[in-house]
Design a protein around this motif. Structure first.
Motif, PDB file in Angstrom:
ATOM      1  N   THR A  29       0.837  -1.203   0.000  1.00  0.00           N
ATOM      2  CA  THR A  29       0.000   0.000   0.000  1.00  0.00           C
ATOM      3  C   THR A  29       0.869   1.248   0.000  1.00  0.00           C
ATOM      4  N   LYS A  55      -8.483  -0.011   8.738  1.00  0.00           N
ATOM      5  CA  LYS A  55      -8.488  -0.731   7.466  1.00  0.00           C
ATOM      6  C   LYS A  55      -7.270  -0.309   6.654  1.00  0.00           C
ATOM      7  N   ARG A  57      -5.755   1.361   3.401  1.00  0.00           N
ATOM      8  CA  ARG A  57      -6.250   2.394   2.486  1.00  0.00           C
ATOM      9  C   ARG A  57      -6.360   1.837   1.068  1.00  0.00           C
ATOM     10  N   THR A  58      -7.449   2.168   0.377  1.00  0.00           N
ATOM     11  CA  THR A  58      -7.657   1.674  -0.986  1.00  0.00           C
ATOM     12  C   THR A  58      -7.820   2.804  -1.996  1.00  0.00           C
ATOM     13  N   LEU A  76     -10.314   5.304  -6.621  1.00  0.00           N
ATOM     14  CA  LEU A  76     -10.031   3.888  -6.408  1.00  0.00           C
ATOM     15  C   LEU A  76      -9.023   3.397  -7.441  1.00  0.00           C
ATOM     16  N   GLY A  80      -6.002  -0.762  -5.099  1.00  0.00           N
ATOM     17  CA  GLY A  80      -7.073  -0.592  -4.128  1.00  0.00           C
ATOM     18  C   GLY A  80      -8.269  -1.458  -4.457  1.00  0.00           C
ATOM     19  N   ASN A  81      -8.580  -1.564  -5.734  1.00  0.00           N
ATOM     20  CA  ASN A  81      -9.692  -2.411  -6.162  1.00  0.00           C
ATOM     21  C   ASN A  81      -9.404  -3.878  -5.859  1.00  0.00           C
ATOM     22  N   LEU A  83      -7.552  -4.960  -3.353  1.00  0.00           N
ATOM     23  CA  LEU A  83      -7.735  -5.116  -1.911  1.00  0.00           C
ATOM     24  C   LEU A  83      -9.212  -5.243  -1.564  1.00  0.00           C
ATOM     25  N   ARG A  84     -10.050  -4.413  -2.181  1.00  0.00           N
ATOM     26  CA  ARG A  84     -11.485  -4.449  -1.894  1.00  0.00           C
ATOM     27  C   ARG A  84     -12.123  -5.741  -2.388  1.00  0.00           C
ATOM     28  N   ASP A  89      -8.466  -5.500   2.430  1.00  0.00           N
ATOM     29  CA  ASP A  89      -8.387  -4.186   3.084  1.00  0.00           C
ATOM     30  C   ASP A  89      -8.959  -4.227   4.500  1.00  0.00           C
ATOM     31  N   THR A 189     -18.257   1.509  -5.286  1.00  0.00           N
ATOM     32  CA  THR A 189     -18.390   0.913  -3.957  1.00  0.00           C
ATOM     33  C   THR A 189     -19.871   0.619  -3.712  1.00  0.00           C
TER      34      THR A 189
END
Length: 202
Positions: A29, A55, A57-58, A76, A80-81, A83-84, A89, A189
């Motif tokens: 990250t 959490k 960060r994303t 995003l 980050g995507n 991780l989500r 995350d 999201t």
């Protein structure tokens, strides 16, 4: 009491897995998104009592020419995507579990501003500690409407047991690999909860 004991046994016995993973993801990250690597925010816990959730960060901190914060979709990143979509995350929330602010299984801790928008029945989701995963997460997550999520949350409050928690954890692992229900259709999201149409508080 069983939930607290269950949480601590699972978290402590698997520390050799999640501690190195969180450290590795935090390093990635820092490389892809910069610092800070963690995202913190006040969320309602048991009884609506606020606590600070942790959490990875994303999103970037991107702003437009006027200084306004860009949309989630614009902030995003690909990392980050990832991780989500894998729910990685949310791994640092294990520290919230160790502190006792959260449980491994329970209704997800949402935004503080939502408390005033719940119906009395929906507000029952705060009768227990929030969880990293929950009955709503393994039955649709962000792909279902808010009302259905809250109905599932309250069902869990009324039917919680150790066997159900084990079932939800196994189902969560399967959902993570399938990456089901990560975001709402047409959104990066999920839309904010603005209150149910039948909410007398509106």
């Amino acid at each position: 009491m069983y939930k607290r004991f269950f949480d601590l046994v699972i978290v402590i016995s698997t520390a050799f897995l999640w501690l190195p993973l969180i450290a590795t993801l935090a390093g990635c990250t820092a490389i892809f998104l910069g610092r800070p690597v963690f995202f913190t925010q006040m969320r309602p816990g048991k009884g609506g009592k606020p606590f600070k959730i942790l959490k990875l960060r994303t999103m970037t901190e991107g702003v437009d020419a006027q200084g306004g914060v860009l949309s989630d979709a614009e902030r995003l990143t690909a990392f980050g995507n990832f991780l989500r979509s894998t729910s990685l995350d949310e791994l640092p929330e294990i520290f919230n579990v160790l502190k006792g602010d959260m449980s491994l299984v329970g209704p997800r801790p949402l935004l503080m501003e939502y408390i005033a928008r719940y119906t009395p029945e929906q507000a029952r989701r705060h009768e227990i500690c929030p969880g990293i995963t929950g009955w709503a997460q393994v039955n649709g997550r962000n792909a279902i409407c808010w009302e259905d999520k809250f109905t599932l949350d309250v069902w869990y409050v009324d039917h919680r047991s150790m066997l159900l928690d084990i079932k939800i954890l196994w189902m969560t692992i399967a959902k993570v690999f399938k990456r089901d229900g990560i975001s709402e259709d047409g959104h990066a999201t999920v839309n904010k909860f603005m209150g149910s149409c039948h909410n007398d508080k509106e």
